[in-house]
Design a protein around this motif. Structure first.
Motif, PDB file in Angstrom:
ATOM      1  N   THR A 117      42.843  42.394  18.579  1.00 53.07           N
ATOM      2  CA  THR A 117      44.056  41.816  19.172  1.00 53.07           C
ATOM      3  C   THR A 117      43.888  41.581  20.672  1.00 53.07           C
ATOM      4  O   THR A 117      44.184  40.494  21.182  1.00 53.07           O
ATOM      5  N   ALA A 118      43.392  42.600  21.386  1.00 52.49           N
ATOM      6  CA  ALA A 118      43.306  42.494  22.850  1.00 52.49           C
ATOM      7  C   ALA A 118      42.216  41.532  23.287  1.00 52.49           C
ATOM      8  O   ALA A 118      42.463  40.604  24.061  1.00 52.49           O
ATOM      9  N   LEU A 119      40.999  41.740  22.799  1.00 48.20           N
ATOM     10  CA  LEU A 119      39.889  40.889  23.221  1.00 48.20           C
ATOM     11  C   LEU A 119      39.995  39.499  22.624  1.00 48.20           C
ATOM     12  O   LEU A 119      39.619  38.517  23.260  1.00 48.20           O
ATOM     13  N   GLY A 120      40.479  39.389  21.398  1.00 44.02           N
ATOM     14  CA  GLY A 120      40.604  38.074  20.767  1.00 44.02           C
ATOM     15  C   GLY A 120      41.552  37.168  21.518  1.00 44.02           C
ATOM     16  O   GLY A 120      41.320  35.960  21.636  1.00 44.02           O
ATOM     17  N   PHE A 121      42.630  37.717  22.070  1.00 47.24           N
ATOM     18  CA  PHE A 121      43.588  36.899  22.811  1.00 47.24           C
ATOM     19  C   PHE A 121      42.947  36.345  24.079  1.00 47.24           C
ATOM     20  O   PHE A 121      43.089  35.164  24.402  1.00 47.24           O
ATOM     21  N   SER A 358      43.019  23.848  36.237  1.00 51.22           N
ATOM     22  CA  SER A 358      42.032  24.550  35.421  1.00 51.22           C
ATOM     23  C   SER A 358      41.678  25.897  36.040  1.00 51.22           C
ATOM     24  O   SER A 358      41.515  26.892  35.329  1.00 51.22           O
ATOM     25  N   THR A 359      41.562  25.931  37.374  1.00 50.12           N
ATOM     26  CA  THR A 359      41.255  27.196  38.048  1.00 50.12           C
ATOM     27  C   THR A 359      42.370  28.203  37.839  1.00 50.12           C
ATOM     28  O   THR A 359      42.119  29.395  37.591  1.00 50.12           O
ATOM     29  N   ALA A 360      43.613  27.734  37.913  1.00 46.81           N
ATOM     30  CA  ALA A 360      44.751  28.637  37.695  1.00 46.81           C
ATOM     31  C   ALA A 360      44.756  29.175  36.266  1.00 46.81           C
ATOM     32  O   ALA A 360      44.991  30.370  36.034  1.00 46.81           O
ATOM     33  N   ILE A 361      44.497  28.292  35.297  1.00 46.95           N
ATOM     34  CA  ILE A 361      44.465  28.736  33.897  1.00 46.95           C
ATOM     35  C   ILE A 361      43.298  29.692  33.683  1.00 46.95           C
ATOM     36  O   ILE A 361      43.410  30.689  32.952  1.00 46.95           O
ATOM     37  N   LEU A 362      42.159  29.400  34.317  1.00 49.27           N
ATOM     38  CA  LEU A 362      41.002  30.283  34.201  1.00 49.27           C
ATOM     39  C   LEU A 362      41.324  31.665  34.747  1.00 49.27           C
ATOM     40  O   LEU A 362      40.924  32.689  34.173  1.00 49.27           O
ATOM     41  N   ALA A 363      42.055  31.713  35.850  1.00 47.95           N
ATOM     42  CA  ALA A 363      42.442  33.008  36.417  1.00 47.95           C
ATOM     43  C   ALA A 363      43.330  33.778  35.442  1.00 47.95           C
ATOM     44  O   ALA A 363      43.149  34.985  35.235  1.00 47.95           O
ATOM     45  N   ALA A 364      44.294  33.076  34.826  1.00 51.56           N
ATOM     46  CA  ALA A 364      45.171  33.736  33.850  1.00 51.56           C
ATOM     47  C   ALA A 364      44.385  34.217  32.644  1.00 51.56           C
ATOM     48  O   ALA A 364      44.595  35.325  32.134  1.00 51.56           O
ATOM     49  N   ALA A 365      43.456  33.371  32.160  1.00 50.61           N
ATOM     50  CA  ALA A 365      42.639  33.774  31.019  1.00 50.61           C
ATOM     51  C   ALA A 365      41.750  34.959  31.385  1.00 50.61           C
ATOM     52  O   ALA A 365      41.520  35.851  30.554  1.00 50.61           O
ATOM     53  N   ALA A 371      42.281  42.548  30.649  1.00 46.46           N
ATOM     54  CA  ALA A 371      43.176  43.458  29.926  1.00 46.46           C
ATOM     55  C   ALA A 371      42.532  43.906  28.610  1.00 46.46           C
ATOM     56  O   ALA A 371      42.630  45.080  28.224  1.00 46.46           O
ATOM     57  N   GLY A 372      41.871  42.964  27.941  1.00 41.06           N
ATOM     58  CA  GLY A 372      41.168  43.338  26.712  1.00 41.06           C
ATOM     59  C   GLY A 372      40.033  44.307  26.975  1.00 41.06           C
ATOM     60  O   GLY A 372      39.797  45.239  26.189  1.00 41.06           O
ATOM     61  N   LEU A 376      39.265  48.002  25.612  1.00 38.49           N
ATOM     62  CA  LEU A 376      37.957  48.422  25.100  1.00 38.49           C
ATOM     63  C   LEU A 376      37.528  49.748  25.734  1.00 38.49           C
ATOM     64  O   LEU A 376      37.094  50.676  25.032  1.00 38.49           O
ATOM     65  N   ILE A 377      37.655  49.848  27.058  1.00 40.19           N
ATOM     66  CA  ILE A 377      37.283  51.081  27.743  1.00 40.19           C
ATOM     67  C   ILE A 377      38.186  52.226  27.290  1.00 40.19           C
ATOM     68  O   ILE A 377      37.730  53.367  27.093  1.00 40.19           O
ATOM     69  N   GLY A 378      39.484  51.916  27.108  1.00 37.62           N
ATOM     70  CA  GLY A 378      40.395  52.948  26.615  1.00 37.62           C
ATOM     71  C   GLY A 378      40.032  53.417  25.216  1.00 37.62           C
ATOM     72  O   GLY A 378      40.131  54.606  24.898  1.00 37.62           O
TER      73      GLY A 378
END
Length: 484
Positions: A117-121, A358-365, A371-372, A376-378
């Motif tokens: 769920t986390a990494l896939g998003f 695109s840079t803004a979307i890349l930052a959000a992604a 977060a994913g 993973l670390i958690g």
């Protein structure tokens, strides 16, 4: 957000029996859901949604985004559960490393569903960005050079059209010139002639009805404009074009509930003019020409003062900087009141703007991927005790550190491969919806670029997984056994 994520484990920890904690080393603590967490989690989710709507200028877009995010998380959650169930039913490989890596995906306490769920998003967001950006670039590269004129000219007096044409032909022979009448006016009312809707009385402008906001460009024409297609009704004929008629963009008509036979009233230089809606048109907005949501019959705007707008398409042999500079200088000299705009710098500015988006979307992604990775670390930290126990037993049985590392990387590599397939499918599907349905462009992704972006995201994930596994490999079996 902190409340939503912290409430369930805190509520479970509050009521966790002490004896169960004592037995957790050998019996497994399991996962518990406490009803006390339902209220704070529900309130937190409602507050997050309310905050999103409160800070949005477009309620519909916000609702669609939230629905898409919820749907994506639900789909990824179902896929995580499905992958865990599939791993439990797959044939066991003969290689012990591969067999244990597969078992770790569905063993009790496995974090497969949470990681998917986390990494896939986040990875799906990377794929979505790459698909949309490469498709837009391909559409621009394919369409703009073939269709875009070299210059736009506005505020051209009709009596100066001859001077304008002569100046263009003398400087750039073979140039293609297209002119249309241009006026400006505001839509005052629309709808049935006996019960029209006044724009001033509207409490909110409907979505996709931007033409109702203030003054808009207007024109009149005896023929269907280039790049337009009549989808409903009929275009006026030479016999009835003196009657007040208007053709409306089909998207605007749908947004405001307009029908054939209704009336539209506009304010033009302080004078109200009404016309009957006789047709709807589909406009090809990427034709790079003059497109108007309202096109009137010649008789509807008879007597109204107007000017001309023009496009200039240069012959390919005259697209050099010298010819363009000479043409712009001559038009500025002979027609000082006419504004001439070169298209090239505008397209460059549009590409720069697209790059910034695109840079803004890349930052959000990237935030989503980070977060994913945090999840993973958690997950690695949460399973530290059981993994340390497993590694110690395997070391006692003769496994080397290299084999243990291969086991860890095989597990996360298998999960990363499954995530890559999920992210590629989900991100590509969402990209198709954005490019084709939202932007009405052709779906032309650069697949090598998309796969490169996805591969980079997976490399980052595997890198963090490797870094998180190293402390477990450095543990000494003798010390761990004394603590059991």
């Amino acid at each position: 957000m902190a409340l939503v994520f912290a409430a369930p484990p805190l509520a479970a920890a509050r009521d966790f029996p002490a004896m169960a904690l004592m037995r957790a080393r050998v019996a497994g603590a399991g996962r518990r859901w406490n009803r006390a967490a339902v209220v704070p989690v529900a309130l937190g989710l409602v507050a997050i949604v309310a905050l999103a709507f409160a800070g949005s200028a477009n309620i519909r877009t916000t609702a669609l985004f939230i629905a898409g995010a919820v749907g994506s998380f639900a789909l990824l959650g179902a896929l995580g559960w499905g992958l865990r169930a599939l791993a439990a039913r797959l044939p066991r490989p003969r290689d012990p490393i591969a067999r244990m890596a597969l078992a770790n995906l569905h063993r009790p306490g496995a974090q497969t569903g949470r990681l998917v769920t986390a990494l896939g998003f986040g990875l799906s967001a990377f794929v979505l960005l790459a698909v949309v950006q490469s498709s837009l670039d391909a559409n621009i590269a394919r369409r703009v050079p073939a269709k875009a004129p070299d210059y736009f000219a506005v505020d051209l007096p009709p009596d100066q059209l001859g001077t304008f044409t002569q100046a263009v032909s003398a400087t750039a022979p073979g140039a293609h010139i297209r002119t249309v009448p241009a006026l400006r006016g505001a839509i005052l009312s629309y709808g049935p002639q006996n019960a029209p809707t006044r724009v001033a009385d509207l409490k909110a402008i409907p979505d996709d009805a931007w033409a109702l906001k203030g003054e808009r460009g207007l024109t009149f024409s005896a023929d269907v404009p280039e790049g337009n297609t009549v989808t409903e009704g009929r275009w006026w004929t030479p016999a009835n074009q003196d009657q007040p008629q208007v053709s409306v963009d089909e998207k605007l008509a749908k947004a405001i509930g307009l029908h054939i036979g209704d009336s539209i009233t506009i304010g033009l230089l302080g004078v109200e003019r009404s016309a009957t809606v006789t047709s709807f048109r589909r406009i090809d907005w990427d034709s790079f020409g003059f497109n108007y949501v309202l096109v009137f019959s010649p008789g509807a705007l008879a007597g109204a003062p107007y000017k001309l707008a023009a496009t200039i398409g240069l012959d390919p042999s005259h697209k050099s900087g010298a010819v363009k500079g000479a043409l712009l200088a001559r038009l500025t000299k002979v027609l000082p009141g006419t504004s001439v705009v070169e298209v090239g710098p505008l397209l460059s500015a549009a590409r720069d703007l697209l790059g910034q988006v695109s840079t803004a979307i890349l930052a959000a992604a990237s935030i989503a991927v980070l977060a994913g990775i945090a999840v993973l670390i958690g997950a690695i930290a949460a399973a530290r005790a059981s993994r340390l126990y497993d590694n110690t037993i395997l070391r006692v049985l003769g496994a080397s550190r290299g084999q243990l590392l291969a086991l860890q990387m095989a597990e996360y590599g298998l999960l990363a491969g499954l995530l890559a397939l999920v992210a590629l499918a989900l991100g590509s599907a969402l990209g198709w919806l954005v490019v084709v349905k939202l932007f009405s462009f052709d779906f032309l992704p650069d697949w090598p670029h998309v796969l490169l972006v996805l591969g980079a995201g997976l490399a980052v994930v595997l890198g963090f997984a490797f870094a998180g596994s190293l402390p477990l490999l450095r543990a000494r079996p003798a010390r761990v056994l004394r603590e059991l």
